[in-house]
Design an enzyme around this catalytic site. Structure first.
Site, PDB file in Angstrom:
ATOM      1  N   ASN A   1       0.829  -1.230   0.000  1.00 59.66           N
ATOM      2  CA  ASN A   1       0.000   0.000   0.000  1.00 59.66           C
ATOM      3  C   ASN A   1       0.854   1.267   0.000  1.00 59.66           C
ATOM      4  O   ASN A   1       0.326   2.377   0.036  1.00 59.66           O
ATOM      5  CB  ASN A   1      -0.980   0.005   1.191  1.00 59.66           C
ATOM      6  CG  ASN A   1      -0.281   0.111   2.533  1.00 59.66           C
ATOM      7  OD1 ASN A   1       0.928   0.302   2.604  1.00 59.66           O
ATOM      8  ND2 ASN A   1      -1.055   0.007   3.614  1.00 59.66           N
ATOM      9  N   LEU A   2       2.157   1.102  -0.041  1.00 60.64           N
ATOM     10  CA  LEU A   2       3.121   2.210  -0.103  1.00 60.64           C
ATOM     11  C   LEU A   2       3.026   3.150   1.103  1.00 60.64           C
ATOM     12  O   LEU A   2       3.459   4.293   1.034  1.00 60.64           O
ATOM     13  CB  LEU A   2       2.993   2.993  -1.426  1.00 60.64           C
ATOM     14  CG  LEU A   2       3.273   2.190  -2.702  1.00 60.64           C
ATOM     15  CD1 LEU A   2       3.174   3.080  -3.940  1.00 60.64           C
ATOM     16  CD2 LEU A   2       4.654   1.533  -2.671  1.00 60.64           C
TER      17      LEU A   2
ATOM     18  N   ASP B   1      13.550  -0.885  26.007  1.00 62.64           N
ATOM     19  CA  ASP B   1      14.817  -1.431  25.508  1.00 62.64           C
ATOM     20  C   ASP B   1      15.360  -2.500  26.444  1.00 62.64           C
ATOM     21  O   ASP B   1      15.314  -2.368  27.668  1.00 62.64           O
ATOM     22  CB  ASP B   1      15.866  -0.314  25.363  1.00 62.64           C
ATOM     23  CG  ASP B   1      15.825   0.348  23.996  1.00 62.64           C
ATOM     24  OD1 ASP B   1      15.243  -0.251  23.071  1.00 62.64           O
ATOM     25  OD2 ASP B   1      16.364   1.459  23.854  1.00 62.64           O
TER      26      ASP B   1
ATOM     27  N   TYR C   1       3.740  -4.433  19.378  1.00 57.58           N
ATOM     28  CA  TYR C   1       4.363  -4.854  18.105  1.00 57.58           C
ATOM     29  C   TYR C   1       4.854  -6.301  18.192  1.00 57.58           C
ATOM     30  O   TYR C   1       4.504  -7.153  17.370  1.00 57.58           O
ATOM     31  CB  TYR C   1       5.533  -3.924  17.758  1.00 57.58           C
ATOM     32  CG  TYR C   1       6.441  -4.481  16.700  1.00 57.58           C
ATOM     33  CD1 TYR C   1       5.995  -4.608  15.388  1.00 57.58           C
ATOM     34  CD2 TYR C   1       7.732  -4.919  16.993  1.00 57.58           C
ATOM     35  CE1 TYR C   1       6.815  -5.146  14.408  1.00 57.58           C
ATOM     36  CE2 TYR C   1       8.559  -5.456  16.029  1.00 57.58           C
ATOM     37  CZ  TYR C   1       8.100  -5.568  14.739  1.00 57.58           C
ATOM     38  OH  TYR C   1       8.911  -6.113  13.776  1.00 57.58           O
TER      39      TYR C   1
ATOM     40  N   PHE D   1      16.924 -10.191  13.816  1.00 56.44           N
ATOM     41  CA  PHE D   1      17.493  -9.298  14.825  1.00 56.44           C
ATOM     42  C   PHE D   1      17.522  -7.898  14.177  1.00 56.44           C
ATOM     43  O   PHE D   1      16.526  -7.508  13.587  1.00 56.44           O
ATOM     44  CB  PHE D   1      18.811  -9.881  15.352  1.00 56.44           C
ATOM     45  CG  PHE D   1      18.508 -11.006  16.337  1.00 56.44           C
ATOM     46  CD1 PHE D   1      17.883 -12.180  15.896  1.00 56.44           C
ATOM     47  CD2 PHE D   1      18.734 -10.858  17.684  1.00 56.44           C
ATOM     48  CE1 PHE D   1      17.499 -13.182  16.804  1.00 56.44           C
ATOM     49  CE2 PHE D   1      18.371 -11.857  18.597  1.00 56.44           C
ATOM     50  CZ  PHE D   1      17.755 -13.009  18.156  1.00 56.44           C
TER      51      PHE D   1
ATOM     52  N   PHE E   1      20.556   6.363  24.059  1.00 59.40           N
ATOM     53  CA  PHE E   1      19.484   6.096  25.020  1.00 59.40           C
ATOM     54  C   PHE E   1      19.994   5.225  26.171  1.00 59.40           C
ATOM     55  O   PHE E   1      19.740   4.024  26.204  1.00 59.40           O
ATOM     56  CB  PHE E   1      18.292   5.430  24.333  1.00 59.40           C
ATOM     57  CG  PHE E   1      17.661   6.276  23.249  1.00 59.40           C
ATOM     58  CD1 PHE E   1      17.529   7.654  23.382  1.00 59.40           C
ATOM     59  CD2 PHE E   1      17.161   5.688  22.085  1.00 59.40           C
ATOM     60  CE1 PHE E   1      16.935   8.435  22.399  1.00 59.40           C
ATOM     61  CE2 PHE E   1      16.563   6.453  21.092  1.00 59.40           C
ATOM     62  CZ  PHE E   1      16.464   7.825  21.252  1.00 59.40           C
TER      63      PHE E   1
HETATM   64  N1  UFG Z   1      19.432   3.908  19.971  1.00 58.34           N
HETATM   65  C1  UFG Z   1      19.992   5.044  20.506  1.00 58.34           C
HETATM   66  N2  UFG Z   1      19.713   6.240  19.912  1.00 58.34           N
HETATM   67  C2  UFG Z   1      18.887   6.357  18.821  1.00 58.34           C
HETATM   68  C3  UFG Z   1      18.319   5.182  18.280  1.00 58.34           C
HETATM   69  C4  UFG Z   1      18.604   3.975  18.893  1.00 58.34           C
HETATM   70  O1  UFG Z   1      20.744   5.001  21.474  1.00 58.34           O
HETATM   71  O2  UFG Z   1      18.670   7.490  18.354  1.00 58.34           O
HETATM   72  C5  UFG Z   1      19.735   2.604  20.583  1.00 58.34           C
HETATM   73  C6  UFG Z   1      18.520   1.880  21.112  1.00 58.34           C
HETATM   74  O3  UFG Z   1      18.248   2.276  22.421  1.00 58.34           O
HETATM   75  C7  UFG Z   1      18.953   0.414  20.985  1.00 58.34           C
HETATM   76  C8  UFG Z   1      19.886   0.419  19.768  1.00 58.34           C
HETATM   77  O4  UFG Z   1      20.270   1.776  19.581  1.00 58.34           O
HETATM   78  O5  UFG Z   1      19.696   0.058  22.093  1.00 58.34           O
HETATM   79  C9  UFG Z   1      19.212  -0.075  18.510  1.00 58.34           C
HETATM   80  O6  UFG Z   1      17.999   0.628  18.367  1.00 58.34           O
HETATM   81  P1  UFG Z   1      17.093   0.548  17.045  1.00 58.34           P
HETATM   82  O7  UFG Z   1      15.932   1.460  17.276  1.00 58.34           O
HETATM   83  O8  UFG Z   1      17.937   0.765  15.842  1.00 58.34           O
HETATM   84  O9  UFG Z   1      16.634  -0.957  17.005  1.00 58.34           O
HETATM   85  P2  UFG Z   1      15.872  -1.802  18.133  1.00 58.34           P
HETATM   86  O10 UFG Z   1      16.883  -2.753  18.677  1.00 58.34           O
HETATM   87  O11 UFG Z   1      15.128  -0.990  19.099  1.00 58.34           O
HETATM   88  O12 UFG Z   1      14.740  -2.451  17.228  1.00 58.34           O
HETATM   89  C10 UFG Z   1      14.963  -3.543  16.445  1.00 58.34           C
HETATM   90  C11 UFG Z   1      14.001  -3.569  15.271  1.00 58.34           C
HETATM   91  C12 UFG Z   1      12.578  -3.753  15.770  1.00 58.34           C
HETATM   92  C13 UFG Z   1      12.520  -4.943  16.676  1.00 58.34           C
HETATM   93  C14 UFG Z   1      13.514  -4.779  17.797  1.00 58.34           C
HETATM   94  C15 UFG Z   1      13.527  -5.964  18.717  1.00 58.34           C
HETATM   95  O13 UFG Z   1      14.108  -2.380  14.531  1.00 58.34           O
HETATM   96  O14 UFG Z   1      11.722  -3.949  14.665  1.00 58.34           O
HETATM   97  O15 UFG Z   1      14.803  -4.650  17.250  1.00 58.34           O
HETATM   98  O16 UFG Z   1      14.163  -5.636  19.899  1.00 58.34           O
HETATM   99  F1  UFG Z   1      11.294  -5.062  17.213  1.00 58.34           F
END
Ligand code: UFG
Length: 327
Positions: free
Chosen positions: A32-33, A283, A140, A168, A207
């Site tokens: 669906n873009l 997280d 999610y 992952f 974070f």
């Molecule tokens: N982080 C930061 N600063 C930012 C963005 C992220 O410090 O601006 C940290 C997050 O806290 C985390 C790590 O970088 O520790 C990775 O964060 P992402 O948002 O890139 O990825 P996530 O691990 O949160 O999410 C990924 C997938 C999701 C999935 C999740 C499962 O993108 O779809 O893993 O834990 F659900």
């Protein structure tokens, strides 16, 4: 094979579609873009449609006559899912039921599914194996786990064969730099850090640096999107009606947020400004895969295992497409 791909214009979907196309399969991409991009796919393969539009979905699939389905279409932002859970249950669970009803009526019994390590929640130990308990922390993650359970029920009831591929952290871009990651808004670490390198953002906020990890920042398993595509293709060829596959897709190595920033400085040659911030809700300190089962079940293992190589492909994409796809 004739393969129907939902969400095939999105980040992981478009890389899988490309590999399947190059391998000679015939594709119909139904998207669906809302998050996908026209520029990420072949125009002749794209049908702009929504999984909520069951009439169009049925017509499109029955005209195409697929032997298998790859299902990427979903809402994927963890934070948004906490604020708007019903949107996630509708887009992910209800729309998947629509898809399965059409598959059942057309007797399509092979499904490769884009699942996530978010199904585990906080695992009891590292690395994560597929038999560990699943207690997702967000709506999610819960929707993805529910979808896996629905497939298992359909497998028993009418012989659906499915592969739930628990990714992952998907990252990187295609080796020829033609497609890559373009989310709006961007929330993922690597593209955000690269936007700082490009001067599009002033800084990246870390974070939390008080986690029980060696440098205090969260550890994740960054898996290259071309390796994900390879695993999808293997899963497709392994599937038979009634078969149930659940596989982690990771490299088996974890990298901290600080490591990602340091490696990005090295790859780009740019200074990355950093601001320390509080922990982000939801997280988990450390998440990385035990990839043994992928090797056993799919004959798959990650080829791009070096974080520097992963970030290099992402950097090339972001540098050549600083504003992402044109449409
Ligand atoms: N982080 C930061 N600063 C930012 C963005 C992220 O410090 O601006 C940290 C997050 O806290 C985390 C790590 O970088 O520790 C990775 O964060 P992402 O948002 O890139 O990825 P996530 O691990 O949160 O999410 C990924 C997938 C999701 C999935 C999740 C499962 O993108 O779809 O893993 O834990 F659900």
């Amino acid at each position: 094979m004739r393969i129907f791909i939902t969400g095939g214009a999105g980040y992981v979907g478009s890389h899988c579609a490309r590999l399947l196309r190059e391998s000679g399969h015939e594709l119909c991409i139904y998207d669906n873009l809302s998050a996908g991009h026209r520029g990420a796919v072949e125009a002749s393969e794209l049908v702009v449609g929504d999984l909520a539009d069951v009439k169009k979905l049925h017509q499109t699939m029955s005209d195409f006559g697929p032997e298998a389905v790859m299902h990427f279409a979903a809402s994927t932002a963890v934070g948004e899912s906490v604020k708007e859970p019903l949107l996630y249950y509708r887009n992910n669970v209800v729309n998947t039921v629509n898809l399965l009803e059409v598959m059942k009526s057309l007797e399509v019994k092979k499904l490769v599914f884009s699942s996530t390590c978010a199904t585990y929640g906080v695992p009891p130990k590292m690395p994560i194996t597929e038999d560990m308990p699943t207690h997702p922390l967000s709506p999610y993650g819960r929707t993805k786990l529910i979808m896996e359970q629905v497939y298992a029920d359909c497998s028993r009831a009418w012989g659906l064969g499915f592969a739930a591929l628990r990714y992952f952290n998907a990252s990187g871009a295609s080796f020829d730099v033609t497609i890559g990651e373009d989310h709006k808004p961007e929330t993922h670490l690597i593209p955000i850090v690269l936007q700082v390198a490009l001067g599009q953002r002033e800084q990246v906020e870390i974070f939390g640096d008080d986690y029980p990890t060696p440098d205090g920042t969260c550890i994740r398993d960054y898996i290259h999107v071309e390796d994900l595509a390879d695993a999808h293709q293997r899963a497709l060829l392994t599937l038979t009606p009634g078969k149930q596959i659940i596989v982690n897709l990771g490299t088996g190595s974890g990298h901290s947020v600080k490591e990602v920033i340091d490696v990005t400085e090295k790859v780009t040659g740019k200074k990355i400004n950093v601001k320390m911030g509080p922990r982000r809700e939801g997280d988990t300190p450390s998440l990385y895969a035990d990839p043994t089962n992928g090797q056993k079940v799919l004959g798959w293992q990650a080829k791009v295992t070096n974080l520097e190589d992963i970030i290099q492909t992402a950097w090339e994409w972001h540098r050549e497409h600083p504003n992402g796809f044109a449409e």
